[in-house]
Design a protein around this motif. Structure first.
Motif, PDB file in Angstrom:
ATOM      1  N   ALA A   3      -2.777 -26.265  12.685  1.00 30.09           N
ATOM      2  CA  ALA A   3      -3.059 -24.828  12.647  1.00 30.09           C
ATOM      3  C   ALA A   3      -1.813 -24.014  12.973  1.00 30.09           C
ATOM      4  O   ALA A   3      -1.626 -22.901  12.455  1.00 30.09           O
ATOM      5  N   ARG A   4      -0.938 -24.569  13.801  1.00 31.14           N
ATOM      6  CA  ARG A   4       0.292 -23.859  14.172  1.00 31.14           C
ATOM      7  C   ARG A   4       1.322 -23.904  13.050  1.00 31.14           C
ATOM      8  O   ARG A   4       2.026 -22.922  12.782  1.00 31.14           O
ATOM      9  N   VAL A   5       1.430 -25.045  12.360  1.00 31.92           N
ATOM     10  CA  VAL A   5       2.505 -25.236  11.381  1.00 31.92           C
ATOM     11  C   VAL A   5       2.136 -24.712   9.990  1.00 31.92           C
ATOM     12  O   VAL A   5       2.967 -24.108   9.312  1.00 31.92           O
ATOM     13  N   THR A   6       0.915 -24.952   9.546  1.00 38.31           N
ATOM     14  CA  THR A   6       0.527 -24.667   8.163  1.00 38.31           C
ATOM     15  C   THR A   6       0.850 -23.255   7.698  1.00 38.31           C
ATOM     16  O   THR A   6       1.299 -23.068   6.553  1.00 38.31           O
ATOM     17  N   PRO A   7       0.656 -22.200   8.508  1.00 40.04           N
ATOM     18  CA  PRO A   7       0.993 -20.849   8.022  1.00 40.04           C
ATOM     19  C   PRO A   7       2.457 -20.675   7.630  1.00 40.04           C
ATOM     20  O   PRO A   7       2.781 -19.752   6.870  1.00 40.04           O
ATOM     21  N   ALA A   8       3.351 -21.543   8.131  1.00 39.50           N
ATOM     22  CA  ALA A   8       4.773 -21.428   7.810  1.00 39.50           C
ATOM     23  C   ALA A   8       5.173 -22.291   6.616  1.00 39.50           C
ATOM     24  O   ALA A   8       6.319 -22.243   6.172  1.00 39.50           O
ATOM     25  N   VAL A   9       4.244 -23.079   6.070  1.00 37.24           N
ATOM     26  CA  VAL A   9       4.529 -23.950   4.930  1.00 37.24           C
ATOM     27  C   VAL A   9       4.347 -23.153   3.642  1.00 37.24           C
ATOM     28  O   VAL A   9       3.427 -22.336   3.531  1.00 37.24           O
ATOM     29  N   VAL A  10       5.226 -23.397   2.669  1.00 38.82           N
ATOM     30  CA  VAL A  10       5.128 -22.687   1.390  1.00 38.82           C
ATOM     31  C   VAL A  10       5.177 -23.677   0.236  1.00 38.82           C
ATOM     32  O   VAL A  10       5.662 -24.803   0.367  1.00 38.82           O
ATOM     33  N   ILE A  25       9.215 -22.005   6.268  1.00 39.08           N
ATOM     34  CA  ILE A  25       9.827 -20.745   6.716  1.00 39.08           C
ATOM     35  C   ILE A  25      10.467 -20.979   8.082  1.00 39.08           C
ATOM     36  O   ILE A  25       9.807 -21.435   9.021  1.00 39.08           O
ATOM     37  N   ILE A  26      11.763 -20.646   8.193  1.00 34.98           N
ATOM     38  CA  ILE A  26      12.473 -20.877   9.456  1.00 34.98           C
ATOM     39  C   ILE A  26      12.780 -19.580  10.197  1.00 34.98           C
ATOM     40  O   ILE A  26      13.313 -19.630  11.316  1.00 34.98           O
ATOM     41  N   SER A  27      12.461 -18.429   9.593  1.00 33.75           N
ATOM     42  CA  SER A  27      12.673 -17.154  10.288  1.00 33.75           C
ATOM     43  C   SER A  27      11.665 -16.131   9.779  1.00 33.75           C
ATOM     44  O   SER A  27      11.264 -16.171   8.616  1.00 33.75           O
ATOM     45  N   PRO A  28      11.260 -15.193  10.623  1.00 35.14           N
ATOM     46  CA  PRO A  28      10.246 -14.212  10.216  1.00 35.14           C
ATOM     47  C   PRO A  28      10.697 -13.308   9.065  1.00 35.14           C
ATOM     48  O   PRO A  28       9.851 -12.709   8.400  1.00 35.14           O
ATOM     49  N   ASP A  29      12.022 -13.209   8.826  1.00 35.67           N
ATOM     50  CA  ASP A  29      12.496 -12.328   7.761  1.00 35.67           C
ATOM     51  C   ASP A  29      12.631 -13.035   6.422  1.00 35.67           C
ATOM     52  O   ASP A  29      13.273 -12.521   5.507  1.00 35.67           O
ATOM     53  N   ALA A  42      10.291 -10.318   2.582  1.00 35.73           N
ATOM     54  CA  ALA A  42       9.101 -10.110   3.410  1.00 35.73           C
ATOM     55  C   ALA A  42       9.518 -10.111   4.874  1.00 35.73           C
ATOM     56  O   ALA A  42      10.615 -10.564   5.227  1.00 35.73           O
ATOM     57  N   HIS A  43       8.641  -9.619   5.721  1.00 29.03           N
ATOM     58  CA  HIS A  43       8.947  -9.530   7.152  1.00 29.03           C
ATOM     59  C   HIS A  43       7.742 -10.000   7.959  1.00 29.03           C
ATOM     60  O   HIS A  43       6.617 -10.085   7.469  1.00 29.03           O
ATOM     61  N   ASP A  44       8.014 -10.316   9.211  1.00 31.37           N
ATOM     62  CA  ASP A  44       6.966 -10.740  10.152  1.00 31.37           C
ATOM     63  C   ASP A  44       6.190 -11.949   9.627  1.00 31.37           C
ATOM     64  O   ASP A  44       4.964 -12.047   9.796  1.00 31.37           O
ATOM     65  N   LEU A  45       6.897 -12.860   8.999  1.00 32.28           N
ATOM     66  CA  LEU A  45       6.253 -14.068   8.496  1.00 32.28           C
ATOM     67  C   LEU A  45       6.141 -15.122   9.598  1.00 32.28           C
ATOM     68  O   LEU A  45       6.985 -15.182  10.500  1.00 32.28           O
ATOM     69  N   PRO A  46       5.116 -15.953   9.550  1.00 31.26           N
ATOM     70  CA  PRO A  46       5.042 -17.065  10.510  1.00 31.26           C
ATOM     71  C   PRO A  46       6.184 -18.035  10.230  1.00 31.26           C
ATOM     72  O   PRO A  46       6.498 -18.319   9.072  1.00 31.26           O
TER      73      PRO A  46
END
Length: 529
Positions: free
Chosen positions: A73-80, A144-148, A194-198
């Motif tokens: 649940a923590r990692v999946t939102p940052a996967v693309v 994704i490695i950074s929110p920006d 995009a901004h404020d990305l997980p």
């Protein structure tokens, strides 16, 4: 066989039962065939269900499930998911034999809808249309490695891309641009607006141990976006399996977490949900996962990504040496007490290593005071150093320890070495090979550089000790038991002088690099080579 995992090598088999069919199966379960026809089955009285297992019996499994769910649940939102359109070379030229002198073939310059109305056209009747590069479509993964909006993926996922589209976990599809890529490490960085990305936190891959739990994320087969698989670290510091460029760093993480085509560029995370690797290839006979997946360690990924974001390019440090790992088999030849370290097998002229005085046969066992386990670990560490950095190498030379200070140079592909690497009849000798003088004609025929001095292997007997040591015709033997050889007679005398049953250490030049080979002579054949 190694497979890059953005290649969709086959269609995923999907089996689904339509809702109507499922209902029919339920109704059929309530019927049976009797000799007089079909009758409704008697409905038996309900059978009592067994009591569920108590919490104490399954508490460990439940705790494991909860932990894995929390990490996912923590990692999946940052996967693309990364969909790439690239411009490839036309295959039709290869299929038709390329340049042909017989004129256009049937339908060659006609629109597909009209080809069926024409037979073979006379040569020259219609001008051949120029071949157009084909557009190819590939699917990979990223993290994704950074929110920006900076995203890490594999170089082979985005290589040649003319368009990239990234699907986020919230199903938004955004165009991406290339920030930079590094073919040597197979790492690329792309960016979306995009901004404020997980985003994911970096982990320390140097602390991974075999047996630790890891999770792999990605889009296997392109169909199943945001999938997660669980496994363990099978091994660390695996060597580079590619043969196109032996200078590519190794240090791969091996895992049995399922990695399939489409997973390239996806994250490998530890039990804390931290990024410890980027999934990159599998070893498989069929192209799909067979229990051996490999990831680029985050130690290398982070250093590469940060340089790409900062400058758009990567400047790799290099020493200018080829290396062998120290093994229990060859350690005694170098008077070593432990089977760890890296043996220098070749020093490139005028390289940083040559200028610092490193020599063939030196054993590197320390880097800046830290123990060097093998050549792969040294290569990864040096490749991350900025050119111009001063490093201290602890070496063992002829049994004596000393320190050599080296100023790290910059790696340039195809120019420098920095890798972790009359017909004779059947031979009956204890080695099973025949050698020849390294004459100008032999050099020209085998493309052997002038600085390589030794004797050329003319033939190798199948199944012989030389064959077992992977010696092959065209290889050049440079040393025997750490003594240079410059003639066939000198090599034969050295081999014959070797005591019966005693191993031989050969320094062998092969395919542009030198490496040490231990040969176990056949004690039953003491005459000849």
């Amino acid at each position: 066989m190694a497979f890059e995992t953005n290649k969709l090598v086959g269609k995923a088999g999907r089996v689904a039962v339509p809702a109507g069919a499922a209902a029919a199966l339920v109704l059929a379960a309530g019927m049976f065939v009797h000799h007089n026809g079909v009758h409704a089955a008697m409905i038996a009285s309900p059978i009592a269900s067994p009591a569920p297992m108590d919490d104490n019996s399954v508490s460990s499994l439940v705790a494991l499930d909860n932990a894995v769910e929390a990490v996912a649940a923590r990692v999946t939102p940052a996967v693309v998911n990364v969909a790439v359109t690239s411009r490839g070379s036309s295959e039709s030229e290869h299929e038709t034999g390329g340049d042909q002198e017989d004129g256009p073939q049937q339908g060659q310059s006609l629109p597909p809808g009209l080809q069926q109305f024409f037979g073979q056209l006379p040569p020259g009747m219609m001008q051949q249309r120029p071949q157009q590069p084909q557009l190819e479509h590939g699917i990979g993964s990223g993290i994704i490695i950074s929110p920006d909006g900076y995203i890490v993926t594999n170089n082979h996922v985005v290589d040649g891309a003319v368009e990239m589209r990234v699907t986020l976990h919230d199903r938004r599809v955004l165009k991406a641009k290339l920030v930079g890529r590094d073919p040597l490490t197979d790492i690329a960085v792309i960016k979306v607006d995009a901004h404020d990305l997980p985003s994911i936190a970096w982990g320390d891959s140097t602390k991974l141990k075999p047996g630790q739990t890891v999770l792999a994320f990605g889009s296997p087969f392109g169909y199943f976006q945001f999938s997660v698989t669980r496994g363990i670290v099978s091994a660390v510091d695996r060597q580079n399996p590619y043969r196109d460029d032996a200078r590519k760093p190794g240090g791969y993480i091996q895992t049995d977490a399922a990695i399939n085509p489409g997973n390239s560029g996806g994250p490998l995370v530890n039990a804390r949900g931290e990024l410890v690797g980027i999934n990159t290839f599998i070893i498989s006979n069929g192209g799909s996962f067979a229990g051996a997946g490999f990831a680029i360690p985050s130690q290398m990924v982070r250093a590469t990504a940060e340089q790409l974001i900062k400058t758009g390019a990567v400047h790799h440090g290099y020493l200018g040496i080829s290396m062998n790992d120290v093994t229990p088999e060859n350690a005694s030849f170098f008077n070593l007490k432990e089977a760890t370290g890296a043996i220098v097998t070749q020093v490139t002229p005028d390289s940083p290593a040559a200028q610092a005085g490193l020599k063939n046969g030196d054993v590197i066992d320390e880097l800046n005071g830290q123990k060097v386990i093998n050549g792969g670990a040294l290569q990864v560490a040096v490749s991350e150093d900025t050119p111009g950095t001063q490093i201290a190498l602890g070496i063992i030379r002829n049994g004596s320890s000393q320190t050599v200070n080296v100023k790290v140079g910059e790696y340039h592909k195809d120019a420098e070495v920095a890798s972790n690497g009359e017909s004779a009849g059947p031979q009956k000798g204890k080695l099973g090979l025949a050698v020849a003088e390294l004459t100008p004609d032999v050099r020209q025929q085998l493309h052997i550089p002038s600085q390589v001095q030794g004797v050329a292997i003319q033939s190798v007997r199948p199944g012989s000790p030389a064959d077992d040591a992977s010696l092959a015709p065209g290889d050049v033997i440079l040393e025997v038991d750490r003594h240079p050889v410059t003639s066939a007679e000198q090599f034969v005398n050295a081999a014959h002088a070797n005591a019966a049953g005693k191993d031989l250490l050969l320094l062998v030049w092969s395919q542009g690099g030198a490496s040490y080979r231990v040969v176990h002579p056949d004690a039953g054949n003491q005459s000849g080579m």
